[in-house]
Scaffold this active site. Structure first.
Site, PDB file in Angstrom:
ATOM      1  N   TYR A  26      12.916  -2.196  70.090  1.00 52.81           N
ATOM      2  CA  TYR A  26      13.415  -0.854  69.758  1.00 52.81           C
ATOM      3  C   TYR A  26      12.404  -0.121  68.871  1.00 52.81           C
ATOM      4  CZ  TYR A  26      16.664   2.743  68.057  1.00 52.81           C
ATOM      5  OH  TYR A  26      17.271   3.939  67.743  1.00 52.81           O
ATOM      6  N   ALA A  33       9.211  -0.648  68.517  1.00 50.12           N
ATOM      7  CA  ALA A  33       7.990  -0.331  69.271  1.00 50.12           C
ATOM      8  C   ALA A  33       8.223   0.894  70.153  1.00 50.12           C
ATOM      9  CB  ALA A  33       7.573  -1.537  70.115  1.00 50.12           C
ATOM     10  N   SER A  34       9.403   0.957  70.770  1.00 52.84           N
ATOM     11  CA  SER A  34       9.685   2.110  71.649  1.00 52.84           C
ATOM     12  C   SER A  34       9.717   3.402  70.834  1.00 52.84           C
ATOM     13  CB  SER A  34      11.008   1.909  72.411  1.00 52.84           C
ATOM     14  OG  SER A  34      12.145   2.056  71.565  1.00 52.84           O
ATOM     15  N   VAL A  41      17.368   7.753  83.140  1.00 55.28           N
ATOM     16  CA  VAL A  41      16.093   8.367  82.748  1.00 55.28           C
ATOM     17  C   VAL A  41      14.892   7.432  82.928  1.00 55.28           C
ATOM     18  CG1 VAL A  41      17.105  10.029  81.124  1.00 55.28           C
ATOM     19  CG2 VAL A  41      16.359   7.773  80.289  1.00 55.28           C
TER      20      VAL A  41
END
Ligand code: NAD
Length: 250
Positions: A155, A157-158, A64
């Site tokens: 992680y 922040a994402s 993805v």
């Protein structure tokens, strides 16, 4: 219930963990499934089980984080099924790392899959949905997108990015009949979490942090995705639903 009979649901990261439970849930409610993952073996196994149980399933091996692969896959699935009614944007990765030690390639990898990948997929599917007159997109965020946790800066922040991507897409796409929501699970038992934490760590985590006294099952999350995709959620968009056994109530 057969709430999704005749509808096409695209699910990323569908081969295992929460994505597999979501795939089973939608298949059980009559959906036709376009299942995507970068893990071919898991993907084929899950698709085989669902097809055996009578579901109409197609599989697509795709990373993805590769925008061109995503665009081609969405085109192929839309051509095969005629339309995409629901996108479950679930694929993601995680590992622990102290903030001072994160190297550029590790930072980029997590942002690339968890935020960029989610955006490429949501954007490509939303273009289709705009042409067909509507649809529902449900993005996989996390409680880590709402509050901080040590050793997960990339992680967190994402996932924080996913929450605001969700709200912004909801604002822009509402007039086109596209609802965009996010789900924020807490601690769920999957291959991802099993690879990170020991059983002792989990026992103490549950005792200290989770009012319901257990970690979550993938099925606890799957039902919330089905609700947000369903007609019962027709007036819900731009929302984030927390599924964490009460952890964020503290
Ligand atoms: P998992 O590792 O068990 O499954 C992740 C799936 O995503 C796998 O099928 C994997 O092949 C696929 N995937 C990973 N990178 C990909 C890529 N680049 N392209 C396509 N597919 C890819 O993980 P899980 O625990 O089931 O997590 C699913 C989602 O839920 C993730 O977005 C994760 O961040 C989120 N989440 C998990 C928890 C938890 O406690 N397990 C909590 C909150 C949120």
């Amino acid at each position: 219930m057969n709430r999704f009979a005749g509808q096409t649901v695209m699910i990323t990261g569908a081969g295992r963990g929460i994505g597999k439970a979501i795939s089973c849930r939608f298949a059980g409610e009559g959906a036709r499934l376009a299942l995507l993952s970068d893990g071919e073996a898991d993907l084929l196994e899950t698709a085989g089980e669902l097809a055996q149980a009578g579901a109409e399933v197609m599989t697509y091996v795709v990373d993805v984080s590769d925008q061109q692969q995503v665009e081609k896959t969405v085109e192929a699935a839309a051509a095969a099924f005629g339309r995409i009614d629901v996108l479950v944007n679930n694929a993601g990765i995680a590992w622990e790392e102290p903030v001072l030690d994160i190297k550029p390639d590790h930072w980029r990898k997590i942002i690339d899959v968890n935020l960029n990948g989610m955006f490429w997929t949501a954007q490509a599917v939303a273009k289709r949905m705009a042409m067909q007159g509507g649809g529902a997109i449900i993005n996989m965020a996390s409680t880590n997108g709402l509050v901080g946790e040590a050793n997960y800066a990339h992680y967190n922040a994402s996932k924080g990015g996913v929450v605001l991507l969700t709200k912004t897409m909801a604002i822009e796409l509402g007039a086109k009949g596209i609802r965009v929501n996010a789900v924020c699970p807490g601690y769920i038992q999957t291959p991802m979490s099993e690879a990170i934490d020991s059983p002792e760590f989990i026992r103490e985590y549950v005792r200290a942090k989770i009012p319901l006294g257990r970690i979550g099952k993938p099925e606890d999350v799957a039902g919330v995705f089905a609700f947000l995709a369903s007609a019962d959620a027709a007036f819900i968009t731009g929302e984030t639903i927390v599924v964490d056994g009460g952890q964020l109530a503290f």
